[in-house]
Design an enzyme around this catalytic site. Sequence first.
Site, PDB file in Angstrom:
ATOM      1  N   GLY A   1      -5.191   0.463   0.600  1.00 18.65           N
ATOM      2  CA  GLY A   1      -5.504  -0.930   0.933  1.00 18.65           C
ATOM      3  C   GLY A   1      -6.790  -1.026   1.748  1.00 18.65           C
ATOM      4  CG  ASP A   2      -6.808   0.930   5.367  1.00 16.63           C
ATOM      5  OD1 ASP A   2      -6.289  -0.189   5.525  1.00 16.63           O
ATOM      6  OD2 ASP A   2      -6.311   1.979   5.793  1.00 16.63           O
TER       7      ASP A   2
HETATM    8  N1  LIG Z   1      -0.207   3.695  -7.861  1.00 16.78           N
HETATM    9  C1  LIG Z   1      -1.463   3.243  -7.883  1.00 16.78           C
HETATM   10  N2  LIG Z   1      -2.227   3.401  -8.987  1.00 16.78           N
HETATM   11  C2  LIG Z   1      -3.487   2.941  -9.053  1.00 16.78           C
HETATM   12  N3  LIG Z   1      -4.085   2.290  -8.026  1.00 16.78           N
HETATM   13  C3  LIG Z   1      -3.381   2.113  -6.889  1.00 16.78           C
HETATM   14  C4  LIG Z   1      -2.042   2.584  -6.752  1.00 16.78           C
HETATM   15  N4  LIG Z   1      -1.603   2.255  -5.498  1.00 16.78           N
HETATM   16  C5  LIG Z   1      -2.623   1.610  -4.902  1.00 16.78           C
HETATM   17  N5  LIG Z   1      -3.690   1.506  -5.726  1.00 16.78           N
HETATM   18  C6  LIG Z   1      -4.984   0.849  -5.462  1.00 16.78           C
HETATM   19  O1  LIG Z   1      -5.103   0.520  -4.098  1.00 16.78           O
HETATM   20  C7  LIG Z   1      -5.139  -0.907  -3.915  1.00 16.78           C
HETATM   21  C8  LIG Z   1      -4.376  -1.287  -2.666  1.00 16.78           C
HETATM   22  O2  LIG Z   1      -3.043  -0.842  -2.793  1.00 16.78           O
HETATM   23  P1  LIG Z   1      -1.799  -1.582  -2.089  1.00 16.78           P
HETATM   24  O3  LIG Z   1      -1.543  -2.869  -2.746  1.00 16.78           O
HETATM   25  O4  LIG Z   1      -0.688  -0.579  -2.093  1.00 16.78           O
HETATM   26  O5  LIG Z   1      -2.369  -1.868  -0.651  1.00 16.78           O
HETATM   27  P2  LIG Z   1      -1.642  -1.743   0.764  1.00 16.78           P
HETATM   28  O6  LIG Z   1      -0.222  -2.176   0.636  1.00 16.78           O
HETATM   29  O7  LIG Z   1      -2.501  -2.409   1.752  1.00 16.78           O
HETATM   30  O8  LIG Z   1      -1.732  -0.179   0.884  1.00 16.78           O
HETATM   31  P3  LIG Z   1      -1.650   0.830   2.121  1.00 16.78           P
HETATM   32  O9  LIG Z   1      -0.994   0.075   3.254  1.00 16.78           O
HETATM   33  O10 LIG Z   1      -0.825   1.947   1.564  1.00 16.78           O
HETATM   34  O11 LIG Z   1      -3.050   1.228   2.389  1.00 16.78           O
HETATM   35  C9  LIG Z   1      -4.560  -1.491  -5.212  1.00 16.78           C
HETATM   36  O12 LIG Z   1      -5.030  -2.793  -5.441  1.00 16.78           O
HETATM   37  C10 LIG Z   1      -5.057  -0.472  -6.242  1.00 16.78           C
HETATM   38  O13 LIG Z   1      -6.417  -0.684  -6.557  1.00 16.78           O
HETATM   39  O1  LIG Z   2       0.360   1.436  12.608  1.00 14.01           O
HETATM   40  P1  LIG Z   2      -0.670   0.660  11.835  1.00 14.01           P
HETATM   41  O2  LIG Z   2      -1.870   0.334  12.664  1.00 14.01           O
HETATM   42  O3  LIG Z   2      -0.073  -0.517  11.145  1.00 14.01           O
HETATM   43  O4  LIG Z   2      -1.138   1.577  10.612  1.00 14.01           O
HETATM   44  C1  LIG Z   2      -1.785   2.792  10.857  1.00 14.01           C
HETATM   45  C2  LIG Z   2      -1.885   3.588   9.568  1.00 14.01           C
HETATM   46  O5  LIG Z   2      -0.597   3.870   9.011  1.00 14.01           O
HETATM   47  O6  LIG Z   2      -2.605   2.823   8.625  1.00 14.01           O
HETATM   48  C3  LIG Z   2      -3.572   3.608   7.969  1.00 14.01           C
HETATM   49  C4  LIG Z   2      -3.455   3.427   6.473  1.00 14.01           C
HETATM   50  O7  LIG Z   2      -3.654   2.091   6.125  1.00 14.01           O
HETATM   51  C5  LIG Z   2      -3.354   5.022   8.421  1.00 14.01           C
HETATM   52  O8  LIG Z   2      -4.572   5.722   8.516  1.00 14.01           O
HETATM   53  C6  LIG Z   2      -2.677   4.877   9.747  1.00 14.01           C
HETATM   54  O9  LIG Z   2      -1.873   5.981  10.090  1.00 14.01           O
END
Ligand SMILES: Nc1ncnc2c1ncn2[C@@H]1O[C@H](COP(=O)(O)OP(=O)(O)OP(=O)(O)O)[C@@H](O)[C@H]1O
Ligand SMILES: O=P(O)(O)OC[C@@]1(O)O[C@H](CO)[C@@H](O)[C@@H]1O
Length: 308
Positions: A248-249
């Site tokens: 997501g980041d």
């Molecule tokens: N299984 C996957 N296959 C392909 N792309 C993925 C997958 N999971 C995540 N992504 C990519 O990463 C982007 C962000 O993922 P997600 O919606 O899980 O964000 P998030 O919930 O903020 O993630 P996180 O908190 O794990 O960083 C998606 O829009 C997609 O482009």
């Molecule tokens: O505890 P928070 O601040 O919600 O999330 C922190 C964290 O889980 O988010 C990043 C991935 O998005 C990791 O690098 C880190 O460990």
Amino acid sequence: MIYTITLNPSVDYVMELESFQEGELNRAKQTNYFPGGKGINVSRVLKRLGANTAALGFVAGFTGNFIQQKLMEEQVNTLLLEVSGESRINVKLKAGDETEINGTGPIVDESAISSLLNQLDSLTTDDFVVLAGSIPSTINPRIYEILIQKCQTKGAKVVLDTGGTVLKELLFYKPFFIKPNHLELAELFGVAIQSIDEVVYYAKKLHDQGIENVVVSMAGDGAVLYTGEGVYLAKAPKGEVKNSVGAGDSLVAGFLAEYVKSGGASEALKFGIASGSATAFSHDLCRSDEVLTTLNEVTIEKWTGKEE
Ligand SMILES: Nc1ncnc2c1ncn2[C@@H]1O[C@H](COP(=O)(O)OP(=O)(O)OP(=O)(O)O)[C@@H](O)[C@H]1O
Ligand SMILES: O=P(O)(O)OC[C@@]1(O)O[C@H](CO)[C@@H](O)[C@@H]1O
């Protein structure tokens, strides 16, 4: 300049195991340490994508030193403030599923908060400020509100990547760009979301409140962008997921890196999806060559109410 603020950076300790048995001695087959925290991740990816960025926030102790050193090795500009205690260690267990245990973090006192606010004095209308990640329990829970007010007084654009009640309360400030995932979107409206039509319906509600760019990420299903330019659905490429931490980041970073170059939100979405997916397909955060390869596999279409 794209500034990121991480109130509670971390060392992400990633442990890969064949399987995980609760209550037993488990042995990892591979371990890795990364500088972490959402804003730090955004800055690391921005740097790799060639954008101007600086990471702000608080670090402490030996773990804080590790974070600073790794960012220095990657030539990420940092303006991190040192506080006493230790930066947290966030454990990421990968054994089929991904399980995360995030630590607590150091105490951040009022003088450190004032120093952070002073750092924002030099913001201009050309700047973006990314506020991402949780607020540690030792910091005033209204800190994001205080930071947003400061950024907006200076005319900088605010990017907000957080969920829960914090996000709900901050919508009032109409951030320039928000990126809830579909679950956070559902929580925001107290509903269950089951279709892209519903994602678009609720993203529109946020856009109508004055948020210029609403991106709702949907992991392997890609993301929806609701913006003045139109509504877009970007499909994520398929691949072997090695690490979804920071996906997501990476989306946020990819979006901003492209947006500051071209000013086009749909192109920015495409770049964001490529970055998010490239991170999901690698062990660490994405590199620029991986993003460019993945970019060719991202499809984006204007949303007309049904998938074409
Ligand atoms: N299984 C996957 N296959 C392909 N792309 C993925 C997958 N999971 C995540 N992504 C990519 O990463 C982007 C962000 O993922 P997600 O919606 O899980 O964000 P998030 O919930 O903020 O993630 P996180 O908190 O794990 O960083 C998606 O829009 C997609 O482009
Ligand atoms: O505890 P928070 O601040 O919600 O999330 C922190 C964290 O889980 O988010 C990043 C991935 O998005 C990791 O690098 C880190 O460990």
